[in-house]
Design a protein around this motif. Structure first.
Motif, PDB file in Angstrom:
ATOM      1  N   THR A  12      37.799   9.645  67.734  1.00 38.12           N
ATOM      2  CA  THR A  12      37.899  11.007  68.263  1.00 38.12           C
ATOM      3  C   THR A  12      36.519  11.598  68.516  1.00 38.12           C
ATOM      4  O   THR A  12      36.261  12.188  69.578  1.00 38.12           O
ATOM      5  CB  THR A  12      38.680  11.894  67.278  1.00 38.12           C
ATOM      6  N   PHE A  13      35.617  11.443  67.549  1.00 33.39           N
ATOM      7  CA  PHE A  13      34.251  11.968  67.733  1.00 33.39           C
ATOM      8  C   PHE A  13      33.531  11.229  68.861  1.00 33.39           C
ATOM      9  O   PHE A  13      32.728  11.828  69.584  1.00 33.39           O
ATOM     10  CB  PHE A  13      33.466  11.862  66.430  1.00 33.39           C
ATOM     11  N   ALA A  14      33.799   9.932  69.025  1.00 36.18           N
ATOM     12  CA  ALA A  14      33.185   9.186  70.128  1.00 36.18           C
ATOM     13  C   ALA A  14      33.666   9.710  71.476  1.00 36.18           C
ATOM     14  O   ALA A  14      32.879   9.862  72.426  1.00 36.18           O
ATOM     15  CB  ALA A  14      33.512   7.696  69.990  1.00 36.18           C
ATOM     16  N   LEU A  15      34.968  10.012  71.582  1.00 33.54           N
ATOM     17  CA  LEU A  15      35.505  10.573  72.824  1.00 33.54           C
ATOM     18  C   LEU A  15      34.908  11.952  73.109  1.00 33.54           C
ATOM     19  O   LEU A  15      34.564  12.274  74.257  1.00 33.54           O
ATOM     20  CB  LEU A  15      37.024  10.673  72.736  1.00 33.54           C
ATOM     21  N   ILE A  16      34.780  12.763  72.068  1.00 28.38           N
ATOM     22  CA  ILE A  16      34.185  14.096  72.250  1.00 28.38           C
ATOM     23  C   ILE A  16      32.735  13.975  72.712  1.00 28.38           C
ATOM     24  O   ILE A  16      32.293  14.683  73.636  1.00 28.38           O
ATOM     25  CB  ILE A  16      34.274  14.903  70.940  1.00 28.38           C
ATOM     26  N   ALA A  17      31.978  13.066  72.088  1.00 21.72           N
ATOM     27  CA  ALA A  17      30.580  12.882  72.462  1.00 21.72           C
ATOM     28  C   ALA A  17      30.445  12.379  73.896  1.00 21.72           C
ATOM     29  O   ALA A  17      29.575  12.842  74.652  1.00 21.72           O
ATOM     30  CB  ALA A  17      29.908  11.906  71.496  1.00 21.72           C
ATOM     31  N   ALA A  18      31.320  11.442  74.284  1.00 24.05           N
ATOM     32  CA  ALA A  18      31.264  10.916  75.652  1.00 24.05           C
ATOM     33  C   ALA A  18      31.593  12.003  76.673  1.00 24.05           C
ATOM     34  O   ALA A  18      30.932  12.124  77.714  1.00 24.05           O
ATOM     35  CB  ALA A  18      32.238   9.747  75.790  1.00 24.05           C
TER      36      ALA A  18
END
Length: 274
Positions: A193-199
């Protein structure tokens, strides 16, 4: 309605929301210091983990080729009688508008300049050629292997294993088994989830200022920061609405965006004077 709320994993909802608001508050309150520390982190990751990232990328590329050309490539991602719901053109348009269209606004103009500023390229005899070469790493087959393996894992989970819980951890269940139901599954989902938000934040931070500058130029709006926030809210609202309406609505929106993009390219080619 209550049953739907009970199905929501509130831990995976609240922690990312709290994290995003906290980080946004810190960045807004201390912009200079935040930029300094972020630059230090980025420099550390580039120096220490670049080789590891390349190894991971090559692993995904080889895994994609193996999955495609081995016996596993014969597995149909669905029931034996299923037919493709959309044509290859429609799927291609969906992929294009979901992963590339916003990046093209930014990267097509100045990606090579970003690479030219990297220390490991500055020392090369021909900076331009090396910076353009690294662009191929970003847009070539290696980067697409990341998307392919994730898409195959989800497709197998949904249409072959018939597991309808659309979490990243569920795609790992064949490997980790019952551990997915505990803390391991929560950690996988939170990281994803945090990776998707960062991307998503990276895409917006790079493409939105250019879009806001263009819109501001057309309509004579000088407050680019406020205009960027308004445009982000509009884009999020549009995509959220069409996502809720389903794949047919998303396919229609993607086709519309792709048509406008082709029209823009044709205008630049025919009437830009270059």
């Amino acid at each position: 309605m209550r049953k739907k709320f009970k199905k929501i994993d509130w831990l995976l909802v609240t922690i990312p929301v709290i994290g995003v608001f906290t980080v946004s508050l810190i960045f807004t309150t201390f912009p200079t210091r935040s930029h300094h520390y972020l630059s230090m982190v980025r420099s550390f990751l580039n120096q220490r983990f670049s080789f590891f990232y390349i190894l991971v990328a090559i692993f995904f590329l080889c895994s994609s080729l193996y999955a495609a050309f081995s016996q596993y490539g014969e597995i149909k991602l669905g029931d034996p009688s299923d037919k493709p719901q959309y044509s290859n053109l429609h799927w291609g348009i969906l992929v294009f508008t979901s992963t590339m269209s916003a990046d093209i606004i930014f990267y097509s103009l100045c990606e090579w300049m970003m690479y030219a500023q990297e220390p490991f390229i500055k020392d090369k005899p021909n900076v331009l050629e090396w910076s353009l070469t690294y662009s191929l790493f970003h847009w070539g087959p290696i980067v697409w292997s990341f998307y392919i393996m994730l898409a195959v894992a989800f497709a197998y989970m949904l249409f072959v294993a018939k597991n309808k819980r659309q979490k990243f951890s569920e795609a790992c269940r064949p490997l980790l088994g019952e551990y997915i139901d505990g803390i391991v599954g929560k950690v996988i989902d939170l990281i994803a989830t945090f990776a998707l938000i960062a991307a998503t934040a990276t895409t917006f931070s790079m493409s939105m200022p250019l879009l806001a500058a263009a819109v501001g130029k057309i309509f004579g709006i000088k407050n680019i920061r406020l205009l960027s926030l308004i445009l982000i809210m509009i884009v999020v609202l549009i995509y959220l609405s069409f996502s809720v309406m389903g794949m047919k609505a998303m396919t229609w929106l993607s086709s519309l965006c792709y048509t406008f993009f082709i029209g823009l390219m044709a205008y630049i080619l025919l009437f830009s004077g270059s």
